[in-house]
Design an enzyme around this catalytic site. Structure first.
Site, PDB file in Angstrom:
ATOM      1  N   SER A 180       0.984  -1.241   0.091  1.00 59.51           N
ATOM      2  CA  SER A 180       0.058  -0.090   0.053  1.00 59.51           C
ATOM      3  C   SER A 180       0.785   1.254   0.064  1.00 59.51           C
ATOM      4  O   SER A 180       1.628   1.507  -0.596  1.00 59.51           O
ATOM      5  CB  SER A 180      -1.037   0.009   1.279  1.00 59.51           C
ATOM      6  OG  SER A 180      -1.986   0.858   1.059  1.00 59.51           O
ATOM      7  N   ASP A 389      -8.774  -5.097  -6.316  1.00 63.59           N
ATOM      8  CA  ASP A 389      -8.523  -4.030  -5.583  1.00 63.59           C
ATOM      9  C   ASP A 389      -8.745  -2.725  -6.296  1.00 63.59           C
ATOM     10  O   ASP A 389      -8.106  -2.649  -7.149  1.00 63.59           O
ATOM     11  CB  ASP A 389      -7.008  -4.057  -4.989  1.00 63.59           C
ATOM     12  CG  ASP A 389      -6.514  -2.912  -4.359  1.00 63.59           C
ATOM     13  OD1 ASP A 389      -7.472  -2.201  -3.524  1.00 63.59           O
ATOM     14  OD2 ASP A 389      -5.307  -2.547  -4.403  1.00 63.59           O
ATOM     15  N   HIS A 442      -6.663  -5.833  -1.365  1.00 63.17           N
ATOM     16  CA  HIS A 442      -5.518  -4.694  -1.376  1.00 63.17           C
ATOM     17  C   HIS A 442      -4.332  -5.167  -0.784  1.00 63.17           C
ATOM     18  O   HIS A 442      -3.134  -4.881  -1.123  1.00 63.17           O
ATOM     19  CB  HIS A 442      -6.176  -3.211  -0.649  1.00 63.17           C
ATOM     20  CG  HIS A 442      -5.100  -2.411  -0.577  1.00 63.17           C
ATOM     21  ND1 HIS A 442      -4.593  -1.942  -1.827  1.00 63.17           N
ATOM     22  CD2 HIS A 442      -4.578  -1.547   0.442  1.00 63.17           C
ATOM     23  CE1 HIS A 442      -3.952  -0.723  -1.469  1.00 63.17           C
ATOM     24  NE2 HIS A 442      -3.826  -0.527  -0.246  1.00 63.17           N
TER      25      HIS A 442
END
Length: 465
Positions: A180, A389, A442
């Site tokens: 991320s 995602d 994610h």
């Protein structure tokens, strides 16, 4: 060589040699409240002070490889956010222990083993970074301020001191890893290590490369969100064509005078407001932390529902994945847990999985760092949470990889786990491997732990996926 921010170069060159050290507060952890019996792996926790005054105290969890710690790689893992604790990555993604996925009943959450831990093949340092994340803390208000470049430099200083205290691991291959928002930090940290090695600063770290999952990389990534949701069948042909025509491919920070584009974007947002961003197939749930996921300074109300996750196959006893996340706060706030982890009393109040930080996003693109590291020949594994995602889509990741202009050496093909397609992969001449993890969200290892461990094993051993 690609251009790097001047401030970064000055930072690297002007950081003084780390001659004086405080004693590093490192302690073994044999037992953890909530887990029955002694831990079947080696865990160490501790603090390392960084900067001249050492007013920034960075907390870490170190878990030795369960295979061959004398020679297996060392991973420095930084969870995203910025401000999401390393404990989140340890518990919910790649560590050897997790919480039993049941609703909280008022007692201490039960811990169970994760059979697909990345510690099966590597030793991992889970670092609470930047300062203010997890159990890392500042001794002065000034030390609580941080930025991309400062946090990255502190990560190098942390590693420097950690290796001085653990010289037996200096011969092990080193990789920097995260997911991320760590896509903005990991390449910078890797570049700093490379620069310090070239400068001849000891101890020399055996840097081999870096790993990134669904990485935030450049400011324009959100412009790929609309093509992504169109491909997923979430908006109509007519709206997509109108968005393309009126917005001309720029859907973020649009011209306020372009009313047609703004109206289309508003319609798009209304259609997607109940879709789960980290995994579009899973339902919405309340966020388990006081801060929703922020990318590049996008601000949202703290009471906005953050789209969290539910996987009926992995978490059959829970209505929502968020109920699983909540367990970490109850566990980390328990006094017996803090004593077991050797947390310094009075340094942290309520623990939060993802904290709001006093943090400046001074680097808006990590692409130049990828280019520099590629030119130096370092390996990289860039994996994307498959095709589901919406936070950092595979389209935006493929776009910046393509912008590096390296030739393809192993073209798009499926990779297989247990005789099933686990995703798709492509490799480039700069030693970069791109991987999709089919059906993941994610944070890919959280959704597809078996497949992600297989991915790591093959890549770490220099085998084709």
């Amino acid at each position: 060589m690609a251009k790097i921010e001047l401030s970064y170069l000055l930072l690297v060159l002007l950081v003084p040699e780390l001659c004086s050290q405080l004693a590093i507060a490192a302690s073994p952890v044999k037992l953890l409240p909530g887990f029955k019996g002694p831990l079947p792996f080696e865990l160490e926790t501790g603090y390392i002070g960084v900067d001249d005054s050492e007013d920034t105290q960075l907390f870490y969890y170190f878990i030795k490889s369960e295979s061959n710690p004398e020679s297996d790689p060392i991973l420095l893992w930084i969870t995203g956010g910025p401000g999401c604790s390393a404990l989140s990555g340890l518990i919910y993604e790649i560590g050897p222990i997790t919480f039993e996925p049941v609703e909280y009943n008022g007692s201490l959450p039960t811990m169970i083993l994760n059979p697909y831990s990345w510690t099966k093949v590597a030793s991992i340092i889970f670092l609470d970074l930047p300062v203010g994340t997890g159990f890392s803390y500042a001794r002065t208000p000034a030390a609580l301020q941080s930025s991309n470049l400062q946090a990255s430099d502190q990560a190098y200083e942390f590693l420097y001191r950690w290796f001085l205290d653990h010289p037996e691991f200096l011969k092990n291959p080193l990789y920097v890893a995260g997911d991320s928002y760590s896509g903005m930090l990991v390449p910078i940290i890797t570049q700093i290590i490379e620069t310090k090695n070239e400068m001849g600063i000891k101890p020399f770290m055996d840097l081999k490369g870096y790993l990134l999952g669904n990485p935030s990389t450049f400011k324009g990534e959100k412009n790929y969100e609309i093509p992504f949701v169109y491909g997923m069948g979430l908006i109509s042909d007519e709206l997509y064509e109108s968005l393309k025509r009126n917005c001309k491919g720029v859907y973020q920070n649009t011209d306020p005078s372009n009313t047609q584009c703004l109206q289309d974007v508003q319609t798009f947002q209304e259609l997607l407001k109940r879709i789960n961003n980290p995994h579009i197939l899973e339902p919405n749930c309340q966020f388990a932390s006081p801060k929703p996921h922020l990318l590049f300074g996008q601000k949202r109300s703290l009471n906005v529902k953050f789209h969290q996750l539910n996987n009926p196959q992995q978490l059959p006893a829970l209505k929502c994945r968020n109920d699983w996340y909540i367990l970490s706060s109850h566990w980390a706030d328990d006094s017996q847990v803090r004593e077991a982890l050797h947390i310094r009393k009075g340094t942290i109040g309520k623990w939060v999985r993802c904290a709001s930080l006093q943090y400046q996003k001074t680097v808006m693109s990590s692409i130049p760092y990828h280019a520099n590291l590629s030119a130096k020949g370092y390996r990289s594994l860039i994996y994307s949470g498959g095709d589901h995602d919406k936070v950092v889509t595979f389209l935006s990741t493929q776009a910046w990889i393509k912008s590096l202009n390296y030739s393809i050496v192993d073209d798009w093909r499926p990779w297989i786990v247990d005789n099933q397609v686990a995703g798709y992969t492509r490799s480039y001449s700069n030693r970069m491997t791109f991987v999709t993890v089919k059906g993941a969200g994610h944070t890919a290892p959280e959704y597809k732990p078996r497949e992600c461990l297989a991915m790591l094993k093959r890549w770490m051993s220099y085998k084709p996926l």
